[in-house]
Enzyme design. Sequence first.
Site, PDB file in Angstrom:
ATOM      1  NE  ARG A  44      36.445  14.553  40.219  1.00 38.45           N
ATOM      2  CZ  ARG A  44      37.045  13.962  39.570  1.00 38.45           C
ATOM      3  NH1 ARG A  44      38.029  12.960  40.016  1.00 38.45           N
ATOM      4  NH2 ARG A  44      36.906  14.121  38.134  1.00 38.45           N
ATOM      5  N   GLY A  45      33.694  12.326  39.521  1.00 36.06           N
ATOM      6  CA  GLY A  45      33.908  11.451  38.254  1.00 36.06           C
ATOM      7  C   GLY A  45      33.042  10.151  38.102  1.00 36.06           C
ATOM      8  CB  ALA A  46      31.065   9.718  34.881  1.00 38.25           C
ATOM      9  CG  ASP A 233      30.552  13.927  33.812  1.00 40.30           C
ATOM     10  OD1 ASP A 233      31.433  14.580  33.114  1.00 40.30           O
ATOM     11  OD2 ASP A 233      30.787  13.485  34.992  1.00 40.30           O
ATOM     12  CG  ASN A 243      34.049  15.721  30.347  1.00 36.75           C
ATOM     13  OD1 ASN A 243      33.948  14.860  31.086  1.00 36.75           O
ATOM     14  ND2 ASN A 243      35.303  16.153  29.926  1.00 36.75           N
ATOM     15  CE  LYS A 244      33.577  19.120  36.229  1.00 39.84           C
ATOM     16  NZ  LYS A 244      32.326  19.359  37.035  1.00 39.84           N
TER      17      LYS A 244
HETATM   18  O1  MRU Z   1      32.096  17.360  38.574  1.00 41.59           O
HETATM   19  P1  MRU Z   1      33.001  15.886  38.476  1.00 41.59           P
HETATM   20  O2  MRU Z   1      34.602  16.334  39.353  1.00 41.59           O
HETATM   21  O3  MRU Z   1      32.570  14.841  38.864  1.00 41.59           O
HETATM   22  O4  MRU Z   1      33.320  16.002  36.856  1.00 41.59           O
HETATM   23  C1  MRU Z   1      34.081  14.773  36.514  1.00 41.59           C
HETATM   24  C2  MRU Z   1      34.082  15.065  34.923  1.00 41.59           C
HETATM   25  O5  MRU Z   1      33.506  15.836  34.387  1.00 41.59           O
HETATM   26  C3  MRU Z   1      34.809  13.846  34.329  1.00 41.59           C
HETATM   27  O6  MRU Z   1      35.698  14.400  33.040  1.00 41.59           O
HETATM   28  C4  MRU Z   1      34.132  12.681  33.572  1.00 41.59           C
HETATM   29  O7  MRU Z   1      33.368  12.219  34.931  1.00 41.59           O
HETATM   30  C5  MRU Z   1      34.765  11.622  33.290  1.00 41.59           C
HETATM   31  S1  MRU Z   1      35.672  10.537  34.436  1.00 41.59           S
HETATM   32  C6  MRU Z   1      36.189   9.466  33.988  1.00 41.59           C
END
Ligand code: MRU
Length: 340
Positions: A44-46, A233, A243-244
């Site tokens: 996970r994470g963009a 994201d 973002n989250k």
């Molecule tokens: O649901 P996730 O864990 O994929 O969400 C991730 C986030 O919101 C991060 O803050 C975002 O992707 C930035 S990662 C460099």
Amino acid sequence: MLTVAWKNNSVVLIDQTKLPNKLVYVSCKDYKEVADMIRKLVVRGAPAIGVTAAFGLALAAQQSKAKTLLDLMRDLDSAFKVLQSTRPTAVNLFWALERVIGKGMRAKTVQEAKRAVLNEALKMAEEDIETNRKIGAHGLKLLKDGDNVLTHCNAGSLATVAYGTALGVIRAARESGKRLSVIATETRPVMQGSRLTAFELLHDGIDVSLITDTAVGHMMAMGAINHVIVGADRVLHTGHVFNKIGTYQVAILANKHNVPFYVAAPLSTFDFESNPDDVIIEDRSVDEVVKVGKKRIAPKGVRIFNPAFDMTPPELITGIITQKGVLKPPFEKNLKALLG
Ligand code: MRU
């Protein structure tokens, strides 16, 4: 330790659902497995999702038995659709798939296309680390020795191939000799802050404290936080940041307490076409809210909302740290200048 890697014709991922208790890797040989790993938050994470999907397409190319370029492109197109349907909000997923399939489309033979798709995915994985280091180099100038930096969710090594975006800034500042303390929010409901951010910072010997999401206002009012740095994201050309879930309320609190609020994101996270209303906010399973681990913590029958992301408007953002420099408001105008 890479979050996503290509090894022996497989995609190897750190299984983030097992952290912090176990550091285990999963290996995928089929693009459908890769899609499943993205959907289940194993990765996970963009930026990490983008590179993983790119490798997923490389696996699809490898799996294809096509004899003609047209048939190969049909197979890649089916894989593209499966991979792009995994998560709707992080734009890096779509950006990465378009970039990789574009390389395949320009090839003249089946073998050339297969090679081009894999090479592009490998290039993206390398670029991701370089980009994060550049974000870190620009961002570290914003921090001074002794700062207490709050971050939300995980925008670290685990959300990218390595090094991280928001946590990349912290790593770069640390490498330059600045002593920093990080405050990580736990980030309900999936706990990326407590499970992943706290894990990777402790692993690297960076000072980190964990707070509940609900403690942010109090900590700011006490003067215990002097910077916020989060990842993203999707960043719109207007400066709206997706973002989250919970990022928006952190930004409001930072604004109220005059704490600078920075977003660290590579340009692959920018969306130059959409408007705020076009962006799909992922709705995730209610189980994430009603359960902590395996234990149910809410009565059966209660209505649940579980949006995974929120939007922070540009007026709450002090700056956006990219690999090309720090964007300051007005974002739309300055983004054009930054990109030349
Ligand atoms: O649901 P996730 O864990 O994929 O969400 C991730 C986030 O919101 C991060 O803050 C975002 O992707 C930035 S990662 C460099």
